[in-house]
Design a protein around this motif. Sequence first.
Motif, PDB file in Angstrom:
ATOM      1  N   ASN A  54       6.751  -0.622  -9.776  1.00  0.00           N
ATOM      2  CA  ASN A  54       5.535  -0.980  -9.031  1.00  0.00           C
ATOM      3  C   ASN A  54       5.839  -1.448  -7.606  1.00  0.00           C
ATOM      4  OD1 ASN A  54       6.474  -3.569  -9.532  1.00  0.00           O
ATOM      5  ND2 ASN A  54       5.030  -3.919 -11.234  1.00  0.00           N
ATOM      6  N   THR A  55       7.103  -1.459  -7.242  1.00  0.00           N
ATOM      7  CA  THR A  55       7.482  -1.689  -5.843  1.00  0.00           C
ATOM      8  C   THR A  55       7.619  -0.358  -5.091  1.00  0.00           C
ATOM      9  OG1 THR A  55       9.789  -1.648  -6.541  1.00  0.00           O
ATOM     10  CG2 THR A  55       8.747  -3.817  -6.354  1.00  0.00           C
ATOM     11  N   GLY A  56       7.515   0.753  -5.819  1.00  0.00           N
ATOM     12  CA  GLY A  56       7.626   2.076  -5.210  1.00  0.00           C
ATOM     13  C   GLY A  56       8.974   2.738  -5.426  1.00  0.00           C
ATOM     14  N   GLU A  57       9.944   1.961  -5.869  1.00  0.00           N
ATOM     15  CA  GLU A  57      11.311   2.481  -6.016  1.00  0.00           C
ATOM     16  C   GLU A  57      11.381   3.530  -7.133  1.00  0.00           C
ATOM     17  OE1 GLU A  57      15.538   0.466  -7.443  1.00  0.00           O
ATOM     18  OE2 GLU A  57      13.854  -0.802  -6.849  1.00  0.00           O
ATOM     19  N   LEU A  58      12.029   4.640  -6.874  1.00  0.00           N
ATOM     20  CA  LEU A  58      12.218   5.677  -7.897  1.00  0.00           C
ATOM     21  C   LEU A  58      13.347   5.251  -8.821  1.00  0.00           C
ATOM     22  CD1 LEU A  58      11.627   8.562  -9.031  1.00  0.00           C
ATOM     23  CD2 LEU A  58      13.343   9.411  -7.405  1.00  0.00           C
ATOM     24  N   ILE A  59      13.049   5.155 -10.117  1.00  0.00           N
ATOM     25  CA  ILE A  59      14.092   4.696 -11.055  1.00  0.00           C
ATOM     26  C   ILE A  59      14.400   5.733 -12.132  1.00  0.00           C
ATOM     27  CG2 ILE A  59      13.680   2.222 -10.739  1.00  0.00           C
ATOM     28  CD1 ILE A  59      12.080   2.389 -13.454  1.00  0.00           C
ATOM     29  N   GLY A  60      13.589   6.754 -12.261  1.00  0.00           N
ATOM     30  CA  GLY A  60      13.849   7.688 -13.349  1.00  0.00           C
ATOM     31  C   GLY A  60      13.586   9.125 -12.948  1.00  0.00           C
ATOM     32  N   VAL A  61      14.592   9.975 -13.170  1.00  0.00           N
ATOM     33  CA  VAL A  61      14.455  11.411 -12.916  1.00  0.00           C
ATOM     34  C   VAL A  61      14.986  12.137 -14.156  1.00  0.00           C
ATOM     35  CG1 VAL A  61      15.218  13.354 -11.478  1.00  0.00           C
ATOM     36  CG2 VAL A  61      14.721  11.140 -10.416  1.00  0.00           C
ATOM     37  N   PRO A  62      14.125  12.771 -14.940  1.00  0.00           N
ATOM     38  CA  PRO A  62      14.616  13.444 -16.131  1.00  0.00           C
ATOM     39  C   PRO A  62      15.668  14.510 -15.802  1.00  0.00           C
ATOM     40  CG  PRO A  62      12.236  13.222 -16.205  1.00  0.00           C
ATOM     41  CD  PRO A  62      12.663  12.811 -14.828  1.00  0.00           C
ATOM     42  N   TYR A  63      16.708  14.544 -16.621  1.00  0.00           N
ATOM     43  CA  TYR A  63      17.776  15.547 -16.503  1.00  0.00           C
ATOM     44  C   TYR A  63      18.343  15.590 -15.081  1.00  0.00           C
ATOM     45  CZ  TYR A  63      14.778  16.752 -20.422  1.00  0.00           C
ATOM     46  OH  TYR A  63      13.971  16.675 -21.519  1.00  0.00           O
ATOM     47  N   ALA A  64      18.670  14.437 -14.582  1.00  0.00           N
ATOM     48  CA  ALA A  64      19.117  14.314 -13.190  1.00  0.00           C
ATOM     49  C   ALA A  64      20.415  15.068 -12.919  1.00  0.00           C
ATOM     50  CB  ALA A  64      19.272  12.833 -12.826  1.00  0.00           C
ATOM     51  N   GLU A  65      21.131  15.434 -13.993  1.00  0.00           N
ATOM     52  CA  GLU A  65      22.425  16.078 -13.781  1.00  0.00           C
ATOM     53  C   GLU A  65      22.328  17.407 -13.054  1.00  0.00           C
ATOM     54  OE1 GLU A  65      21.064  15.305 -16.645  1.00  0.00           O
ATOM     55  OE2 GLU A  65      20.929  17.052 -17.961  1.00  0.00           O
ATOM     56  N   ARG A  66      21.149  18.013 -13.032  1.00  0.00           N
ATOM     57  CA  ARG A  66      21.034  19.301 -12.352  1.00  0.00           C
ATOM     58  C   ARG A  66      20.755  19.148 -10.856  1.00  0.00           C
ATOM     59  NH1 ARG A  66      23.674  23.131 -13.414  1.00  0.00           N
ATOM     60  NH2 ARG A  66      22.216  24.603 -12.490  1.00  0.00           N
TER      61      ARG A  66
ATOM     62  N   LYS B 203      18.299   8.947  -5.292  1.00  0.00           N
ATOM     63  CA  LYS B 203      17.018   8.372  -5.733  1.00  0.00           C
ATOM     64  C   LYS B 203      16.435   7.414  -4.693  1.00  0.00           C
ATOM     65  CE  LYS B 203      17.595   6.989 -10.211  1.00  0.00           C
ATOM     66  NZ  LYS B 203      18.732   7.573 -10.935  1.00  0.00           N
ATOM     67  N   GLU B 204      17.323   6.707  -3.975  1.00  0.00           N
ATOM     68  CA  GLU B 204      16.836   5.745  -2.980  1.00  0.00           C
ATOM     69  C   GLU B 204      15.976   6.417  -1.903  1.00  0.00           C
ATOM     70  OE1 GLU B 204      19.928   6.026  -4.685  1.00  0.00           O
ATOM     71  OE2 GLU B 204      21.015   5.811  -2.783  1.00  0.00           O
TER      72      GLU B 204
ATOM     73  N   VAL C  90       0.886  -1.164   0.000  1.00  0.00           N
ATOM     74  CA  VAL C  90       0.000   0.000   0.000  1.00  0.00           C
ATOM     75  C   VAL C  90       0.924   1.214   0.000  1.00  0.00           C
ATOM     76  CG1 VAL C  90      -1.823   1.254   1.190  1.00  0.00           C
ATOM     77  CG2 VAL C  90      -1.787  -1.257   1.238  1.00  0.00           C
ATOM     78  N   LEU C  91       0.970   1.917  -1.128  1.00  0.00           N
ATOM     79  CA  LEU C  91       1.885   3.049  -1.314  1.00  0.00           C
ATOM     80  C   LEU C  91       1.080   4.329  -1.436  1.00  0.00           C
ATOM     81  CD1 LEU C  91       4.088   1.374  -4.098  1.00  0.00           C
ATOM     82  CD2 LEU C  91       4.644   1.558  -1.642  1.00  0.00           C
ATOM     83  N   MET C  92       1.585   5.390  -0.856  1.00  0.00           N
ATOM     84  CA  MET C  92       0.892   6.668  -1.002  1.00  0.00           C
ATOM     85  C   MET C  92       0.950   7.088  -2.469  1.00  0.00           C
ATOM     86  SD  MET C  92       0.082   6.673   2.083  1.00  0.00           S
ATOM     87  CE  MET C  92      -1.017   8.095   2.052  1.00  0.00           C
ATOM     88  N   ASN C  93      -0.212   7.438  -2.997  1.00  0.00           N
ATOM     89  CA  ASN C  93      -0.301   7.826  -4.414  1.00  0.00           C
ATOM     90  C   ASN C  93       0.029   9.321  -4.513  1.00  0.00           C
ATOM     91  OD1 ASN C  93      -0.896   8.116  -7.100  1.00  0.00           O
ATOM     92  ND2 ASN C  93      -3.064   7.552  -6.920  1.00  0.00           N
ATOM     93  N   ARG C  94       1.306   9.595  -4.308  1.00  0.00           N
ATOM     94  CA  ARG C  94       1.752  10.981  -4.257  1.00  0.00           C
ATOM     95  C   ARG C  94       3.207  11.021  -4.705  1.00  0.00           C
ATOM     96  NH1 ARG C  94       1.794  15.699   0.011  1.00  0.00           N
ATOM     97  NH2 ARG C  94       3.870  16.468  -0.450  1.00  0.00           N
ATOM     98  N   CYS C  95       3.459  11.721  -5.767  1.00  0.00           N
ATOM     99  CA  CYS C  95       4.819  11.834  -6.272  1.00  0.00           C
ATOM    100  C   CYS C  95       5.696  12.504  -5.211  1.00  0.00           C
ATOM    101  CB  CYS C  95       4.813  12.654  -7.552  1.00  0.00           C
ATOM    102  SG  CYS C  95       6.444  12.857  -8.279  1.00  0.00           S
ATOM    103  N   THR C  96       6.887  11.942  -4.992  1.00  0.00           N
ATOM    104  CA  THR C  96       7.760  12.501  -3.959  1.00  0.00           C
ATOM    105  C   THR C  96       8.475  13.757  -4.436  1.00  0.00           C
ATOM    106  OG1 THR C  96       9.472  10.960  -4.639  1.00  0.00           O
ATOM    107  CG2 THR C  96       8.153  10.336  -2.725  1.00  0.00           C
ATOM    108  N   HIS C  97       8.221  14.154  -5.692  1.00  0.00           N
ATOM    109  CA  HIS C  97       8.768  15.428  -6.164  1.00  0.00           C
ATOM    110  C   HIS C  97       7.863  16.563  -5.681  1.00  0.00           C
ATOM    111  CE1 HIS C  97       9.701  18.350  -9.678  1.00  0.00           C
ATOM    112  NE2 HIS C  97      10.552  18.545  -8.687  1.00  0.00           N
ATOM    113  N   ARG C  98       6.771  16.800  -6.347  1.00  0.00           N
ATOM    114  CA  ARG C  98       5.934  17.916  -5.935  1.00  0.00           C
ATOM    115  C   ARG C  98       4.492  17.515  -5.665  1.00  0.00           C
ATOM    116  NH1 ARG C  98       6.868  23.428  -9.015  1.00  0.00           N
ATOM    117  NH2 ARG C  98       8.618  22.783 -10.267  1.00  0.00           N
TER     118      ARG C  98
END
Length: 441
Positions: free
Chosen positions: A129-141, A148-149, A95-103
């Motif tokens: 689908n396990t909740g793990e963040l795997i992609g952040v566009p333009y992460a270099e900034r 990400k963990e 059961v994962l909160m349906n809320r992006c951890t960005h904004r």
Amino acid sequence: MLRAAGSCTDEPRPWGPGRATNPSAYATLVQDDRVHSAVYTDPAIFADELSRIFETCWIFVGHDSEIPNPGDFRTRTIGRQPVLFVRGRDGAVRVLMNRCTHRGALVCVEERGAAARFTCPYHGWTYLNTGELIGVPYAERYDDSMAKEDFGLRPAPRVADYRGFTFASLAAHGPSLDEFLGPLAKAEIDIAIDVSPVGRIGVAAGVHKYGYNGNWKLQSENSVDAYHLNALHQSFLDIVRDQMGVDGRAMGTGTSPAVIRSLGNGHVAWDTAPLGMELQFIGSDAAPADWREAYKQQLVERHGPEHARYLWARSAPQVLIFPNLVLISSQIRMIRPIAVDRTEVHLMPVLLEGVPEELNQQRLRGHEAFYGPSGGGATDDMEIFERQTEGFRATVDPWVYLGRGFGRETGRPDGSTAGQMTDELGSRAFLAQWKKMMTAA
Ligand code: FES
Ligand code: FE
């Protein structure tokens, strides 16, 4: 002697503007045999309920048969908080909160589906689908402090399962699910499962929904109120009698042998076994004639003769699990608080495994006949919830009287308290738990 609720009109009003922030004031709103209608109408009380009840209790999120395969998900709510009920690629149910951890945007707006990953549409952050963040566009900034963990979808603080029923709690600490349900409520859930001859149920027939302009508690209480059956649902009962030759009124009279029981922690159940209506609620009329005896034998082999007899006498649970889960006849009912005067109800038919297909079809048709959009029963209830909500605007006497059977309850050896079927024991037990939680330190 029956005291009219109006007898309270000379008492000082326990409720008024500015009182909602004082939890001790709630104690005056719920009395032994009556409740103040502000409990159903005050927006400040509703806001307090979301934190003191929905963010504290164990709340039913879904049944594991809804998400049998890795990636399967349902979007659900705990109170008004959005969650994902999802089976991860590792097979685990989360059961994962349906809320992006960005904004903070919802990462999923579909009610159901299967997904290997969830991509937030705002800036494109992507989660497994396990909740793990795997992609952040333009992460270099981002600099090295952004790992990400640390930004996976947040899990509900506590998740627990009872026989495939998944509950979650937004409170990190508190009673375990086992303690919260207790043996008596668990026994009612057992009935829903154990009437399957193979001990398995399926909750994959879909969801249908209705909404009404009224408070969520009206539906919780109504779900275990037998006093209204013969009056409010008279037209439905007339149709059943005329078309099927079955008089359904016996259950809801003042001399009915059926029983209502308070199970503790605000949970309430009906026991219809004393009516002697064997297999009445299971939908077996549609099964082949020789099926019933074979079915009974299967239950005897699984549960022994005594419990098997009890199961086919009950043939379905009717239980309110505090605060908003109901197992009733062949459905799971989730009551969703939207606003103080707006409620959505999600109904999920329960199919039995190991029974003839005709029987499950009969369960669905029976479900539709009472609860469906053109059915004859749930519409009555919605209409009356809105009439109550309108009626509550009259505050000369703001009390709701719940005295039917008060003082005539009997304790049982199993710890439950029982009353005659039409007693308002269910509302009293539900509201006693409401009061306990709303006034807790
Ligand atoms: Fe989700 Fe920005 S809010 S990616
Ligand atoms: Fe009803």
